[in-house]
Design a protein around this motif. Structure first.
Motif, PDB file in Angstrom:
ATOM      1  N   MET A 118     -41.421 -34.554 -20.320  1.00 24.11           N
ATOM      2  CA  MET A 118     -40.479 -34.010 -21.304  1.00 24.11           C
ATOM      3  C   MET A 118     -40.695 -32.503 -21.452  1.00 24.11           C
ATOM      4  O   MET A 118     -39.741 -31.719 -21.438  1.00 24.11           O
ATOM      5  CB  MET A 118     -40.661 -34.703 -22.658  1.00 24.11           C
ATOM      6  N   ALA A 119     -41.950 -32.087 -21.568  1.00 22.79           N
ATOM      7  CA  ALA A 119     -42.263 -30.664 -21.702  1.00 22.79           C
ATOM      8  C   ALA A 119     -41.825 -29.899 -20.454  1.00 22.79           C
ATOM      9  O   ALA A 119     -41.311 -28.777 -20.546  1.00 22.79           O
ATOM     10  CB  ALA A 119     -43.758 -30.479 -21.954  1.00 22.79           C
ATOM     11  N   GLU A 120     -42.013 -30.494 -19.279  1.00 20.95           N
ATOM     12  CA  GLU A 120     -41.618 -29.846 -18.031  1.00 20.95           C
ATOM     13  C   GLU A 120     -40.112 -29.617 -17.983  1.00 20.95           C
ATOM     14  O   GLU A 120     -39.645 -28.527 -17.634  1.00 20.95           O
ATOM     15  CB  GLU A 120     -42.062 -30.697 -16.849  1.00 20.95           C
ATOM     16  N   GLN A 121     -39.342 -30.631 -18.358  1.00 20.78           N
ATOM     17  CA  GLN A 121     -37.886 -30.502 -18.338  1.00 20.78           C
ATOM     18  C   GLN A 121     -37.401 -29.459 -19.342  1.00 20.78           C
ATOM     19  O   GLN A 121     -36.507 -28.666 -19.035  1.00 20.78           O
ATOM     20  CB  GLN A 121     -37.226 -31.852 -18.614  1.00 20.78           C
ATOM     21  N   LEU A 122     -37.994 -29.458 -20.519  1.00 23.96           N
ATOM     22  CA  LEU A 122     -37.607 -28.454 -21.518  1.00 23.96           C
ATOM     23  C   LEU A 122     -37.950 -27.050 -21.037  1.00 23.96           C
ATOM     24  O   LEU A 122     -37.155 -26.114 -21.191  1.00 23.96           O
ATOM     25  CB  LEU A 122     -38.293 -28.758 -22.853  1.00 23.96           C
ATOM     26  N   GLY A 123     -39.131 -26.877 -20.463  1.00 23.20           N
ATOM     27  CA  GLY A 123     -39.533 -25.568 -19.945  1.00 23.20           C
ATOM     28  C   GLY A 123     -38.613 -25.090 -18.838  1.00 23.20           C
ATOM     29  O   GLY A 123     -38.216 -23.917 -18.805  1.00 23.20           O
ATOM     30  N   ASN A 124     -38.250 -25.982 -17.908  1.00 25.63           N
ATOM     31  CA  ASN A 124     -37.344 -25.617 -16.818  1.00 25.63           C
ATOM     32  C   ASN A 124     -35.970 -25.227 -17.341  1.00 25.63           C
ATOM     33  O   ASN A 124     -35.367 -24.268 -16.858  1.00 25.63           O
ATOM     34  CB  ASN A 124     -37.209 -26.769 -15.822  1.00 25.63           C
ATOM     35  N   THR A 125     -35.471 -25.956 -18.335  1.00 30.74           N
ATOM     36  CA  THR A 125     -34.150 -25.672 -18.893  1.00 30.74           C
ATOM     37  C   THR A 125     -34.127 -24.316 -19.589  1.00 30.74           C
ATOM     38  O   THR A 125     -33.192 -23.537 -19.412  1.00 30.74           O
ATOM     39  CB  THR A 125     -33.737 -26.783 -19.880  1.00 30.74           C
ATOM     40  N   ILE A 126     -35.168 -24.034 -20.350  1.00 31.47           N
ATOM     41  CA  ILE A 126     -35.219 -22.738 -21.044  1.00 31.47           C
ATOM     42  C   ILE A 126     -35.338 -21.602 -20.036  1.00 31.47           C
ATOM     43  O   ILE A 126     -34.707 -20.555 -20.178  1.00 31.47           O
ATOM     44  CB  ILE A 126     -36.380 -22.719 -22.052  1.00 31.47           C
ATOM     45  N   ALA A 127     -36.137 -21.783 -18.998  1.00 28.20           N
ATOM     46  CA  ALA A 127     -36.358 -20.727 -18.006  1.00 28.20           C
ATOM     47  C   ALA A 127     -35.114 -20.487 -17.142  1.00 28.20           C
ATOM     48  O   ALA A 127     -34.964 -19.406 -16.576  1.00 28.20           O
ATOM     49  CB  ALA A 127     -37.546 -21.069 -17.128  1.00 28.20           C
ATOM     50  N   LYS A 128     -34.215 -21.480 -17.026  1.00 30.72           N
ATOM     51  CA  LYS A 128     -32.999 -21.300 -16.222  1.00 30.72           C
ATOM     52  C   LYS A 128     -32.119 -20.206 -16.806  1.00 30.72           C
ATOM     53  O   LYS A 128     -31.470 -19.481 -16.078  1.00 30.72           O
ATOM     54  CB  LYS A 128     -32.197 -22.598 -16.162  1.00 30.72           C
ATOM     55  N   GLY A 129     -32.084 -20.130 -18.111  1.00 31.94           N
ATOM     56  CA  GLY A 129     -31.273 -19.105 -18.761  1.00 31.94           C
ATOM     57  C   GLY A 129     -32.033 -17.789 -18.793  1.00 31.94           C
ATOM     58  O   GLY A 129     -32.664 -17.386 -17.820  1.00 31.94           O
ATOM     59  N   ASP A 130     -31.986 -17.137 -19.901  1.00 34.85           N
ATOM     60  CA  ASP A 130     -32.721 -15.885 -20.052  1.00 34.85           C
ATOM     61  C   ASP A 130     -34.191 -16.122 -20.330  1.00 34.85           C
ATOM     62  O   ASP A 130     -34.993 -15.202 -20.244  1.00 34.85           O
ATOM     63  CB  ASP A 130     -32.119 -15.038 -21.187  1.00 34.85           C
ATOM     64  N   GLY A 131     -34.564 -17.349 -20.681  1.00 38.56           N
ATOM     65  CA  GLY A 131     -35.966 -17.646 -20.970  1.00 38.56           C
ATOM     66  C   GLY A 131     -36.447 -16.870 -22.173  1.00 38.56           C
ATOM     67  O   GLY A 131     -35.685 -16.556 -23.079  1.00 38.56           O
ATOM     68  N   ILE A 132     -37.721 -16.526 -22.151  1.00 43.40           N
ATOM     69  CA  ILE A 132     -38.293 -15.740 -23.245  1.00 43.40           C
ATOM     70  C   ILE A 132     -38.654 -14.332 -22.778  1.00 43.40           C
ATOM     71  O   ILE A 132     -39.250 -13.573 -23.512  1.00 43.40           O
ATOM     72  CB  ILE A 132     -39.533 -16.440 -23.847  1.00 43.40           C
ATOM     73  N   GLY A 133     -38.305 -14.012 -21.539  1.00 40.08           N
ATOM     74  CA  GLY A 133     -38.503 -12.654 -21.039  1.00 40.08           C
ATOM     75  C   GLY A 133     -39.725 -12.456 -20.173  1.00 40.08           C
ATOM     76  O   GLY A 133     -39.953 -11.350 -19.674  1.00 40.08           O
ATOM     77  N   VAL A 134     -40.527 -13.482 -19.958  1.00 41.20           N
ATOM     78  CA  VAL A 134     -41.730 -13.341 -19.143  1.00 41.20           C
ATOM     79  C   VAL A 134     -41.351 -13.029 -17.699  1.00 41.20           C
ATOM     80  O   VAL A 134     -41.898 -12.116 -17.082  1.00 41.20           O
ATOM     81  CB  VAL A 134     -42.597 -14.629 -19.213  1.00 41.20           C
TER      82      VAL A 134
END
Length: 188
Positions: A118-134
């Protein structure tokens, strides 16, 4: 003394059986019990799939469902940086998810695996967009290094000359060179 024929027969069979076969049978029973528990959670609407469905519905309401389509104007950051950001986000999210969540993910190692997925899927989804800038920051830093510029440092001519004179002074003190020896070495 009363006897219970079914249980006494089972105990006699277990005692006569090979210990390795008994352990294998017990492992199969435990696996079947875990599968039954997972199916029961899913049927009750408390399983992993229902949790993902709830998140999907929430993201649709928040307008986050089409991250890929909305980010057409963002710059292209290489996939390596996005994957790194997804991994960082996965670790953050996994630590933020509740520890006592057996009703959602299940018990034991299997529950930990589902929680990690679940954490992996959420992380991948957030990173697909603008993410958090890392990813963007790392990519920009790498580009600056390739251009020969030092990241987060500005120097003018006076700063450079002061640094060179300090280095020369340290060298003179270290090697015991006097200023006249240094001038003659520079002139030659």
């Amino acid at each position: 003394m009363a006897i219970s024929p079914p249980s006494d027969l089972v105990l006699d069979v277990v005692k006569a059986a090979d210990p390795m076969e008994v352990q294998a049978a017990q492992a199969k029973l435990k696996a079947n019990q875990a599968a039954f528990a997972a199916n029961s959670l899913a049927e009750a609407g408390k399983g992993f799939t229902s949790a993902v469905d709830i998140l999907d519905r929430a993201s649709n309401k928040a307008g986050l469902s089409d991250v890929q389509n909305r980010t057409g104007k963002t710059e292209e950051v290489p996939e390596t940086y996005r994957k790194f950001e997804a991994m960082v986000l996965q670790n953050f999210i996994k630590n933020m998810l509740p520890n006592e969540s057996e009703d959602v993910y299940g018990k034991g190692a299997t529950g930990d695996i589902w929680k990690g997925m679940m954490a992996e899927q959420l992380g991948n989804t957030i990173a697909k967009g603008d993410g958090i800038g890392v990813a963007k920051q790392l990519y920009h830093d790498a580009l600056k290094k390739q251009e020969g510029r030092v990241v987060n440092a500005t120097t003018d001519k006076d700063d450079r000359n002061a640094a060179v004179s300090m280095i020369n002074e340290i060298q003179r003190q270290t090697f015991g060179v006097t200023s006249t020896d240094n001038k003659s070495a520079n002139d030659a």
